[in-house]
Design an enzyme around this catalytic site. Structure first.
Site, PDB file in Angstrom:
ATOM      1  N   HIS A   1     -87.042  -1.898  30.485  1.00 46.51           N
ATOM      2  CA  HIS A   1     -86.809  -2.287  31.883  1.00 46.51           C
ATOM      3  C   HIS A   1     -85.866  -3.487  31.933  1.00 46.51           C
ATOM      4  O   HIS A   1     -85.955  -4.391  31.096  1.00 46.51           O
ATOM      5  CB  HIS A   1     -88.140  -2.625  32.565  1.00 46.51           C
ATOM      6  CG  HIS A   1     -88.019  -2.729  34.044  1.00 46.51           C
ATOM      7  ND1 HIS A   1     -87.475  -3.837  34.652  1.00 46.51           N
ATOM      8  CD2 HIS A   1     -88.335  -1.855  35.032  1.00 46.51           C
ATOM      9  CE1 HIS A   1     -87.471  -3.640  35.967  1.00 46.51           C
ATOM     10  NE2 HIS A   1     -87.989  -2.450  36.218  1.00 46.51           N
TER      11      HIS A   1
ATOM     12  N   GLU B   1     -81.857   3.134  36.377  1.00 51.85           N
ATOM     13  CA  GLU B   1     -82.119   2.082  37.357  1.00 51.85           C
ATOM     14  C   GLU B   1     -80.956   1.084  37.386  1.00 51.85           C
ATOM     15  O   GLU B   1     -80.902   0.178  36.545  1.00 51.85           O
ATOM     16  CB  GLU B   1     -83.381   1.298  36.977  1.00 51.85           C
ATOM     17  CG  GLU B   1     -84.634   2.130  36.913  1.00 51.85           C
ATOM     18  CD  GLU B   1     -85.865   1.252  37.120  1.00 51.85           C
ATOM     19  OE1 GLU B   1     -86.552   1.471  38.121  1.00 51.85           O
ATOM     20  OE2 GLU B   1     -86.105   0.341  36.321  1.00 51.85           O
TER      21      GLU B   1
HETATM   22  P1  PGA Z   1     -88.094  -1.670  43.061  1.00 50.69           P
HETATM   23  O1  PGA Z   1     -88.295  -1.765  41.470  1.00 50.69           O
HETATM   24  O2  PGA Z   1     -88.601  -0.308  43.466  1.00 50.69           O
HETATM   25  O3  PGA Z   1     -88.909  -2.779  43.611  1.00 50.69           O
HETATM   26  O4  PGA Z   1     -86.637  -1.805  43.300  1.00 50.69           O
HETATM   27  C1  PGA Z   1     -87.991  -0.681  40.653  1.00 50.69           C
HETATM   28  C2  PGA Z   1     -88.243  -1.038  39.230  1.00 50.69           C
HETATM   29  O5  PGA Z   1     -88.108  -2.218  38.861  1.00 50.69           O
HETATM   30  O6  PGA Z   1     -88.576  -0.160  38.416  1.00 50.69           O
END
Ligand code: PGA
Length: 236
Positions: free
Chosen positions: A86, A155
């Protein structure tokens, strides 16, 4: 199979978790719902109608280290998923490829499913480096692990917790790029999730993007009503 992976991060307290748990009683969904609460609360969830995951595991194996949670322990309590790579761990914990490789190897060895997160920063996007970054994040890690029980969470760093979501076409193109690279390098089709400011109001449109197998959600997953709303949209 479509996934909704809920990453609570370091949010919610015991009372919130009790309420959360109550509101999930009797939940029935065709979507594979995975809750990743802070690990201290894992045991409070009964796993009926959903699965559990953790937000991190130790990159070490068989080493005595204060504060670490091992893949073997995660497996022993019946959690099945682990988030690796992440961007918050890359940025604030300075985790690098060797950490992700070790974590994925430990997870796979213990039969856990890995959600490996990748994504470009705003600066990288603006400098036209998105593909280069994604390719590096994929190959420098996946070249060194067994490609088994791994899914990718795309992401964009600039979309996490900001309320900004890329245009559907942009997500679609990047997902296609990820799929193509993985097919070309490993001859595998991995499930791909999108993450970054997904919520119950925008998920419907995001569901129309071809090639996506689900979502990794942070902020909106803290409210079980929003989770239910997202599940309804995903089931349409
Ligand atoms: P968010 O976070 O939905 O608050 O943007 C997503 C993540 O960090 O996986």
């Amino acid at each position: 199979m479509k996934y909704l992976v809920c990453n609570f991060k370091n949010k919610l307290f015991k009372d919130d978790i009790l309420k959360y748990n109550k509101s999930l009683v009797d939940i029935e969904t065709k979507v594979k719902l995975v809750l990743c609460p802070p690990s201290i609360y894992l045991d409070m969830f009964d796993k009926s109608g959903y699965e559990l995951g953790v937000q991190d595991i130790s990159s070490f194996m068989d080493k005595t280290i204060t504060g670490e949670i091992e893949a073997t322990q995660v497996k022993s309590i019946g959690a099945k998923y682990v988030i690796v790579g992440h961007s918050e761990r890359r940025i604030y914990r300075h985790e690098i490829n060797i950490d992700f490789i070790n974590k994925i190897n430990n997870a796979v060895e213990n039969g856990l499913n890995v959600i490996y997160c990748i994504g470009e920063t705003l600066n990288e996007k603006e400098n036209g480096k998105t593909y280069e970054v994604l390719e590096k994040q994929i190959s420098e890690v996946l070249n060194n692990v067994e490609i088994k029980n791994i899914m990718i969470a795309y992401e964009p760093v600039w979309a996490i917790g900001t309320g900004k979501v890329p245009e559907a076409d942009e997500i679609k193109e990047n997902i296609k790029f990820i799929n193509d690279i993985i097919m070309e390098k490993y001859e595998e089709k991995l499930d791909i999730l999108y993450g970054g400011s997904v919520n119950d109001t925008n998920i419907g449109e995001l569901c129309t993007i071809k090639g996506l197998n689900g979502f990794l959600v942070g902020g909106a997953s803290l409210d079980p009503n929003k989770v239910k709303g997202m599940l309804i949209e995903m089931e349409k």
